[in-house]
Design an enzyme around this catalytic site. Structure first.
Site, PDB file in Angstrom:
ATOM      1  N   ASP A  10       0.885  -1.153   0.000  1.00 25.36           N
ATOM      2  CA  ASP A  10       0.000   0.000   0.000  1.00 25.36           C
ATOM      3  C   ASP A  10       0.935   1.218   0.000  1.00 25.36           C
ATOM      4  OD1 ASP A  10      -2.299   1.686   0.521  1.00 25.36           O
ATOM      5  OD2 ASP A  10      -1.584   1.799   2.596  1.00 25.36           O
ATOM      6  N   LEU A  11       0.426   2.375  -0.354  1.00 25.08           N
ATOM      7  CA  LEU A  11       1.282   3.572  -0.393  1.00 25.08           C
ATOM      8  C   LEU A  11       1.104   4.473   0.836  1.00 25.08           C
ATOM      9  CD1 LEU A  11       3.152   5.635  -1.851  1.00 25.08           C
ATOM     10  CD2 LEU A  11       1.102   6.492  -3.019  1.00 25.08           C
ATOM     11  N   ASP A  12      -0.096   5.074   0.929  1.00 32.60           N
ATOM     12  CA  ASP A  12      -0.340   6.080   1.966  1.00 32.60           C
ATOM     13  C   ASP A  12      -0.256   5.475   3.370  1.00 32.60           C
ATOM     14  OD1 ASP A  12      -0.948   8.028  -0.027  1.00 32.60           O
ATOM     15  OD2 ASP A  12      -2.954   7.200  -0.229  1.00 32.60           O
ATOM     16  N   THR A  18       1.621  10.122   3.731  1.00 32.75           N
ATOM     17  CA  THR A  18       0.503  10.819   3.097  1.00 32.75           C
ATOM     18  C   THR A  18      -0.830  10.530   3.793  1.00 32.75           C
ATOM     19  OG1 THR A  18       0.783   9.069   1.484  1.00 32.75           O
ATOM     20  CG2 THR A  18       1.283  11.311   0.741  1.00 32.75           C
ATOM     21  N   LYS A  46      -9.239   5.177   6.091  1.00 30.60           N
ATOM     22  CA  LYS A  46      -7.956   4.762   5.506  1.00 30.60           C
ATOM     23  C   LYS A  46      -8.180   3.650   4.489  1.00 30.60           C
ATOM     24  CE  LYS A  46      -4.747   6.012   9.183  1.00 30.60           C
ATOM     25  NZ  LYS A  46      -3.858   5.490  10.245  1.00 30.60           N
ATOM     26  N   GLY A  47      -7.569   3.792   3.334  1.00 35.34           N
ATOM     27  CA  GLY A  47      -7.674   2.773   2.292  1.00 35.34           C
ATOM     28  C   GLY A  47      -8.955   2.870   1.470  1.00 35.34           C
ATOM     29  N   ARG A  50     -11.853   8.059  -2.519  1.00 39.33           N
ATOM     30  CA  ARG A  50     -12.225   9.452  -2.239  1.00 39.33           C
ATOM     31  C   ARG A  50     -13.746   9.604  -2.071  1.00 39.33           C
ATOM     32  NH1 ARG A  50     -10.149  13.187  -6.773  1.00 39.33           N
ATOM     33  NH2 ARG A  50      -8.337  11.855  -6.372  1.00 39.33           N
ATOM     34  N   SER A 115      -2.439   0.759  -4.485  1.00 43.17           N
ATOM     35  CA  SER A 115      -2.973   1.924  -3.781  1.00 43.17           C
ATOM     36  C   SER A 115      -4.297   2.344  -4.384  1.00 43.17           C
ATOM     37  CB  SER A 115      -1.982   3.095  -3.887  1.00 43.17           C
ATOM     38  OG  SER A 115      -2.599   4.285  -3.436  1.00 43.17           O
ATOM     39  N   ALA A 116      -5.241   2.709  -3.511  1.00 45.87           N
ATOM     40  CA  ALA A 116      -6.549   3.175  -3.979  1.00 45.87           C
ATOM     41  C   ALA A 116      -6.503   4.638  -4.411  1.00 45.87           C
ATOM     42  CB  ALA A 116      -7.574   2.999  -2.864  1.00 45.87           C
ATOM     43  N   SER A 117      -5.326   5.259  -4.269  1.00 47.98           N
ATOM     44  CA  SER A 117      -5.231   6.697  -4.544  1.00 47.98           C
ATOM     45  C   SER A 117      -4.978   7.007  -6.017  1.00 47.98           C
ATOM     46  CB  SER A 117      -4.114   7.309  -3.714  1.00 47.98           C
ATOM     47  OG  SER A 117      -3.920   8.653  -4.113  1.00 47.98           O
ATOM     48  N   ASN A 119      -3.787   9.669  -6.817  1.00 45.24           N
ATOM     49  CA  ASN A 119      -2.570  10.485  -6.769  1.00 45.24           C
ATOM     50  C   ASN A 119      -1.317   9.629  -6.574  1.00 45.24           C
ATOM     51  OD1 ASN A 119      -3.672  13.352  -6.719  1.00 45.24           O
ATOM     52  ND2 ASN A 119      -4.817  12.458  -5.023  1.00 45.24           N
ATOM     53  N   LYS A 146     -10.853  -1.390  -1.813  1.00 42.85           N
ATOM     54  CA  LYS A 146     -10.638  -2.122  -0.565  1.00 42.85           C
ATOM     55  C   LYS A 146     -11.874  -1.898   0.313  1.00 42.85           C
ATOM     56  CE  LYS A 146      -5.755  -0.930  -1.043  1.00 42.85           C
ATOM     57  NZ  LYS A 146      -4.593  -0.153  -0.563  1.00 42.85           N
ATOM     58  N   GLU A 170       0.041  -3.181   4.676  1.00 41.53           N
ATOM     59  CA  GLU A 170      -1.053  -2.208   4.782  1.00 41.53           C
ATOM     60  C   GLU A 170      -1.070  -1.483   6.128  1.00 41.53           C
ATOM     61  OE1 GLU A 170      -3.611  -0.682   3.682  1.00 41.53           O
ATOM     62  OE2 GLU A 170      -3.925  -1.483   1.685  1.00 41.53           O
ATOM     63  N   ASP A 171      -1.661  -0.282   6.141  1.00 44.22           N
ATOM     64  CA  ASP A 171      -1.873   0.418   7.411  1.00 44.22           C
ATOM     65  C   ASP A 171      -3.366   0.638   7.662  1.00 44.22           C
ATOM     66  OD1 ASP A 171      -2.226   2.374   5.366  1.00 44.22           O
ATOM     67  OD2 ASP A 171      -1.984   3.940   6.888  1.00 44.22           O
TER      68      ASP A 171
HETATM   69  C1  G6P Z   1      -5.776   5.695  -0.211  1.00 48.95           C
HETATM   70  C2  G6P Z   1      -5.880   6.392   1.129  1.00 48.95           C
HETATM   71  C3  G6P Z   1      -7.265   6.936   1.362  1.00 48.95           C
HETATM   72  C4  G6P Z   1      -7.721   7.764   0.169  1.00 48.95           C
HETATM   73  C5  G6P Z   1      -7.682   6.918  -1.100  1.00 48.95           C
HETATM   74  C6  G6P Z   1      -8.069   7.712  -2.337  1.00 48.95           C
HETATM   75  O1  G6P Z   1      -6.402   4.469  -0.115  1.00 48.95           O
HETATM   76  O2  G6P Z   1      -5.557   5.495   2.180  1.00 48.95           O
HETATM   77  O3  G6P Z   1      -7.243   7.709   2.539  1.00 48.95           O
HETATM   78  O4  G6P Z   1      -9.027   8.261   0.367  1.00 48.95           O
HETATM   79  O5  G6P Z   1      -6.349   6.433  -1.271  1.00 48.95           O
HETATM   80  O6  G6P Z   1      -7.092   8.678  -2.581  1.00 48.95           O
HETATM   81  P1  G6P Z   1      -7.215   9.825  -3.682  1.00 48.95           P
HETATM   82  O7  G6P Z   1      -5.833  10.406  -3.735  1.00 48.95           O
HETATM   83  O8  G6P Z   1      -7.613   9.172  -4.960  1.00 48.95           O
HETATM   84  O9  G6P Z   1      -8.244  10.769  -3.194  1.00 48.95           O
HETATM   85 MG    MG Z   2      -2.688   3.227   3.555  1.00 54.79          MG
END
Ligand code: G6P
Ligand code: MG
Length: 218
Positions: A10-12, A18, A46-47, A50, A115-117, A119, A146, A170-171
């Site tokens: 996982d990233l964040d 982050t 977390k995870g 958005r 990562s679900a992000s 970004n 997730k 993972e966190d």
């Molecule tokens: C990760 C983080 C979440 C965040 C998600 C979406 O999973 O743990 O806290 O909401 O990514 O990130 P984004 O950058 O796409 O809003």
């Molecule tokens: Mg995380």
């Protein structure tokens, strides 16, 4: 001894802090909406994607909005988050991560990012760790976030390693659930309470060494 076939990160909150920026950005938005927001509630976000995070905050505050208003708020949170991540440099790798990535490379164990992000790619670029990751699962191409196992299964598939030989790190509670649902070994970074379902719980990524992981993985 069991061989580790791949390590999926996982990233964040695992590779860099982050998770704290997501927390601060959501907290600001929640306060503007008059919704109580604290770290305990944030654990549940977390995870989580958005839009799903925004839905949880609005539900928590008993607020009902139109789709257009929700899109605006999600955009606003992301703009706030993006101002935080602009500053990221390789110095923001959490202590222990770079030595661990180097060890993994030396041992020739394949690696992935799950990562679900949306970004994730710019963050990885700014941290200058692209060369340590064999594949990145693009959050935009995953249908189910997730705790669904899809993102970890897709990472394993892209590495051509069977899930039972993969270790996920993972966190997030939702992230550990995702790893376990994928049939993988879960390393949980965080409190014993939040990471209760992980196979090996560590308080901090600095405890990640191949020797320690192999000792627990068996
Ligand atoms: C990760 C983080 C979440 C965040 C998600 C979406 O999973 O743990 O806290 O909401 O990514 O990130 P984004 O950058 O796409 O809003
Ligand atoms: Mg995380």
């Amino acid at each position: 001894m069991r061989e580790i076939g791949a390590i999926i990160f996982d990233l964040d909150g695992v590779i860099t802090d982050t998770a704290e920026y997501h927390y601060l950005a959501w907290k600001q938005l929640a306060e503007e909406l008059g919704v109580h927001f604290d770290r305990a509630f944030n654990e549940r976000l977390k995870g989580v994607s958005r839009m799903d995070s925004l839905h949880m905050i609005l539900d928590h505050g008993g607020i009902v909005l139109s789709e257009e208003e929700m899109n605006e708020l999600a955009h606003k949170k992301n703009e706030h988050y993006k101002t935080f991540i602009q500053q990221i440099t390789p110095d923001d790798l959490l202590p222990g991560i770079l030595p661990f990535l180097n060890e993994i490379r030396a041992a020739e164990i394949p690696t992935a990012l799950a990562s679900a992000s949306k970004n994730a790619r710019p963050v990885i670029r700014q941290l200058k760790i692209e060369s340590f990751l064999d594949t990145i699962v693009d959050a935009a191409t995953v249908k189910n976030g997730k705790p669904d196992p899809e993102i970890f299964l897709k990472a394993a598939d892209q590495l051509a390693v069977t899930p039972d030989k993969c270790v996920g790190v993972e966190d997030a509670e939702a992230g550990v659930d995702s790893i376990k649902a994928a049939g993988m070994y879960a390393v949980g970074v965080g409190s014993k309470k939040a990471m209760a379902k992980a196979d090996w719980i560590i308080e901090h990524p600095s405890q990640l060494t191949l020797k320690a992981l192999r000792g627990h993985y068996g």
